[in-house]
Design a protein around this motif. Structure first.
Motif, short mmCIF file in Angstrom:
data_model
loop_
_atom_site.label_atom_id
_atom_site.label_comp_id
_atom_site.label_asym_id
_atom_site.label_seq_id
_atom_site.Cartn_x
_atom_site.Cartn_y
_atom_site.Cartn_z
N ASN A 1 8.84 -0.84 1.37
CA ASN A 1 9.62 0.06 0.51
C ASN A 1 8.87 0.35 -0.78
O ASN A 1 8.10 -0.49 -1.27
N ARG A 2 9.09 1.54 -1.32
CA ARG A 2 8.65 1.90 -2.66
C ARG A 2 9.90 2.12 -3.50
O ARG A 2 10.91 2.61 -3.00
N GLY A 3 9.82 1.73 -4.78
CA GLY A 3 11.01 1.82 -5.60
C GLY A 3 10.78 2.49 -6.92
O GLY A 3 9.99 3.43 -7.04
N THR A 4 11.47 1.99 -7.95
CA THR A 4 11.38 2.54 -9.30
C THR A 4 10.39 1.69 -10.10
O THR A 4 9.66 0.87 -9.55
N VAL A 5 10.40 1.87 -11.41
CA VAL A 5 9.48 1.11 -12.26
C VAL A 5 9.85 -0.36 -12.31
O VAL A 5 9.04 -1.19 -12.73
N ASP A 6 11.06 -0.74 -11.89
CA ASP A 6 11.43 -2.15 -11.97
C ASP A 6 12.22 -2.67 -10.77
O ASP A 6 12.81 -3.74 -10.81
N HIS A 7 12.24 -1.90 -9.66
CA HIS A 7 12.99 -2.37 -8.50
C HIS A 7 12.53 -1.66 -7.24
O HIS A 7 12.32 -0.44 -7.23
N GLN B 1 -2.31 -3.63 -8.36
CA GLN B 1 -2.35 -3.95 -9.78
C GLN B 1 -1.96 -2.79 -10.68
O GLN B 1 -1.33 -2.99 -11.72
N HIS B 2 -2.30 -1.58 -10.30
CA HIS B 2 -2.04 -0.43 -11.17
C HIS B 2 -1.01 0.54 -10.60
O HIS B 2 -0.89 1.67 -11.08
N GLU B 3 -0.26 0.10 -9.61
CA GLU B 3 0.79 0.96 -9.08
C GLU B 3 1.86 1.20 -10.15
O GLU B 3 2.36 0.25 -10.77
N PRO B 4 2.24 2.46 -10.40
CA PRO B 4 3.20 2.74 -11.47
C PRO B 4 4.65 2.42 -11.11
O PRO B 4 5.51 2.37 -11.98
N ARG B 5 4.93 2.19 -9.82
CA ARG B 5 6.28 1.84 -9.38
C ARG B 5 6.22 0.59 -8.51
O ARG B 5 5.19 0.28 -7.92
N HIS C 1 4.80 -17.84 4.33
CA HIS C 1 3.81 -18.73 3.72
C HIS C 1 3.82 -18.65 2.20
O HIS C 1 3.58 -19.65 1.52
N ASP C 2 4.07 -17.45 1.66
CA ASP C 2 4.03 -17.29 0.21
C ASP C 2 4.65 -15.96 -0.17
O ASP C 2 4.86 -15.08 0.68
N HIS C 3 4.94 -15.84 -1.43
CA HIS C 3 5.35 -14.57 -2.01
C HIS C 3 4.47 -14.37 -3.24
O HIS C 3 4.49 -15.19 -4.16
N LEU C 4 3.69 -13.30 -3.24
CA LEU C 4 2.78 -13.01 -4.34
C LEU C 4 3.33 -11.87 -5.18
O LEU C 4 3.74 -10.83 -4.63
N VAL C 5 3.33 -12.05 -6.48
CA VAL C 5 3.75 -11.00 -7.40
C VAL C 5 2.52 -10.56 -8.18
O VAL C 5 1.86 -11.39 -8.83
N VAL C 6 2.21 -9.28 -8.11
CA VAL C 6 0.98 -8.74 -8.70
C VAL C 6 1.29 -7.95 -9.95
O VAL C 6 2.17 -7.09 -9.96
N GLY C 7 0.57 -8.25 -11.03
CA GLY C 7 0.67 -7.48 -12.27
C GLY C 7 -0.72 -7.30 -12.85
O GLY C 7 -1.69 -7.92 -12.39
N ARG C 8 -0.83 -6.47 -13.85
CA ARG C 8 -2.14 -6.27 -14.49
C ARG C 8 -2.65 -7.57 -15.12
O ARG C 8 -3.85 -7.76 -15.28
N ASP C 9 -1.72 -8.48 -15.45
CA ASP C 9 -2.10 -9.74 -16.09
C ASP C 9 -2.45 -10.84 -15.10
O ASP C 9 -2.79 -11.96 -15.51
N GLY C 10 -2.36 -10.57 -13.80
CA GLY C 10 -2.71 -11.59 -12.82
C GLY C 10 -1.82 -11.55 -11.59
O GLY C 10 -1.08 -10.59 -11.37
N VAL C 11 -1.91 -12.60 -10.78
CA VAL C 11 -1.13 -12.72 -9.56
C VAL C 11 -0.39 -14.06 -9.59
O VAL C 11 -1.00 -15.11 -9.80
N ALA C 12 0.93 -14.03 -9.40
CA ALA C 12 1.74 -15.25 -9.38
C ALA C 12 2.07 -15.60 -7.93
O ALA C 12 2.45 -14.74 -7.14
N SER C 13 1.92 -16.87 -7.58
CA SER C 13 2.22 -17.38 -6.25
C SER C 13 3.47 -18.23 -6.30
O SER C 13 3.53 -19.21 -7.04
N PHE C 14 4.46 -17.87 -5.48
CA PHE C 14 5.68 -18.68 -5.43
C PHE C 14 5.37 -20.11 -5.00
O PHE C 14 5.96 -21.06 -5.50
N GLY D 1 -8.07 5.26 -9.98
CA GLY D 1 -7.93 5.29 -8.53
C GLY D 1 -6.50 5.17 -8.07
O GLY D 1 -6.12 5.75 -7.05
N ALA D 2 -5.69 4.43 -8.82
CA ALA D 2 -4.29 4.22 -8.43
C ALA D 2 -3.37 5.33 -8.91
O ALA D 2 -2.22 5.41 -8.50
N ALA D 3 -3.87 6.21 -9.77
CA ALA D 3 -3.03 7.29 -10.30
C ALA D 3 -2.69 8.30 -9.20
O ALA D 3 -3.39 8.41 -8.19
#
Length: 250
Positions: free
Chosen positions: A169-175, A144-148, A231-244, A78-80
């Motif tokens: 904003n949308r960026g590169t694979v790491d920024h 979770q599955h966004e490639p960038r 209130h928070d900053h959430l970082v999303v990855g395939r391995d989970g979600v990190a909350s600041f 779906g995210a492809a």
């Protein structure tokens, strides 16, 4: 009278057309789904059922398996990108990219977007801060599955209900570039006194980087003078979600 479903073979006599080999399989799969429920089907068979509607005259099992192998999961499909799905559909079915492959790609992305909006509803109907599980479910489906890398802001009202989920904003694979003043300016435009920052790590690991921490502090500082609370900053990855906030980083 000649049977309209018949046609002459090479030798001349009239013969009946043979039904496609997969027609019986489709009916058996539909019956099994009706008897046991969709939950009982593995992902590739669930995908097959969906593809029946887009591809009425071909065996869809190989395509279903190719899609899962290429993109990793139903969420990954779906995210492809539309182009990536279109290309794989054409190669798997051995057809030229065109109307059918484009329509199939659109159907697959349509299902994903419906699921994303369904996941968003609980977060938007209740106070976001008090419905943590709904919020996490939503951001995972969305990113979770966004490639960038993608930087988003959830703008909330005084009751912490969602006003707008906006991609900044949308960026590169790491920024993905972030402009703290623009984030806060937009909050003032929307009369949003509370925000939640969200971005993804395409690597899969949601662990915040030093740059993530620094950027968050800049947004907090920019908002403080104008009474906009982060209130928070959430970082999303395939391995989970990190909350600041849960990690003590803010």
């Amino acid at each position: 009278m000649t049977d309209p479903s018949a046609e002459p073979d090479a030798a001349g006599p009239v013969t009946r057309k043979t039904p496609p080999r997969h027609s019986g399989h489709r009916e058996r799969l539909r019956e099994r789904a009706a008897r046991g429920g969709l939950d009982a089907l593995p992902d590739y068979e669930l995908l097959e059922l969906l593809l029946f509607r887009s591809i009425p005259y071909k065996d869809t099992k190989p395509l279903a398996k190719d899609l899962l192998a290429r993109f990793g999961s139903l969420e990954g499909i779906g995210a492809a990108s539309h182009e990536a799905i279109d290309d794989l559909v054409a190669r798997s079915l051995n057809i030229v990219r065109g109307k059918q492959s484009r329509a199939t790609a659109l159907d697959l992305q349509l299902i994903y977007d419906v699921a994303r909006r369904v996941a968003r509803e609980p977060a938007s109907k209740r106070a976001v801060i008090s419905s943590w599980s709904a919020l996490v479910a939503y951001v995972r489906v969305a990113l979770q599955h966004e490639p960038r890398e993608q930087f988003r802001v959830l703008y909330l009202d005084k009751k912490n209900q969602l006003i707008l989920d906006e991609i900044q904003n949308r960026g590169t694979v790491d920024h993905a570039p972030v402009y703290p003043r623009e984030v806060i300016r937009r909050a003032l435009e929307l009369s949003s006194p509370n925000i939640i920052i969200v971005h993804n790590h395409p690597s899969g690991d949601p662990t915040p980087s030093p740059a993530d921490v620094d950027m968050t502090r800049q947004v907090i500082a920019a908002g403080r003078s104008l009474n906009v609370t982060v209130h928070d900053h959430l970082v999303v990855g395939r391995d989970g979600v990190a909350s600041f906030k849960q990690l003590g980083l803010m």
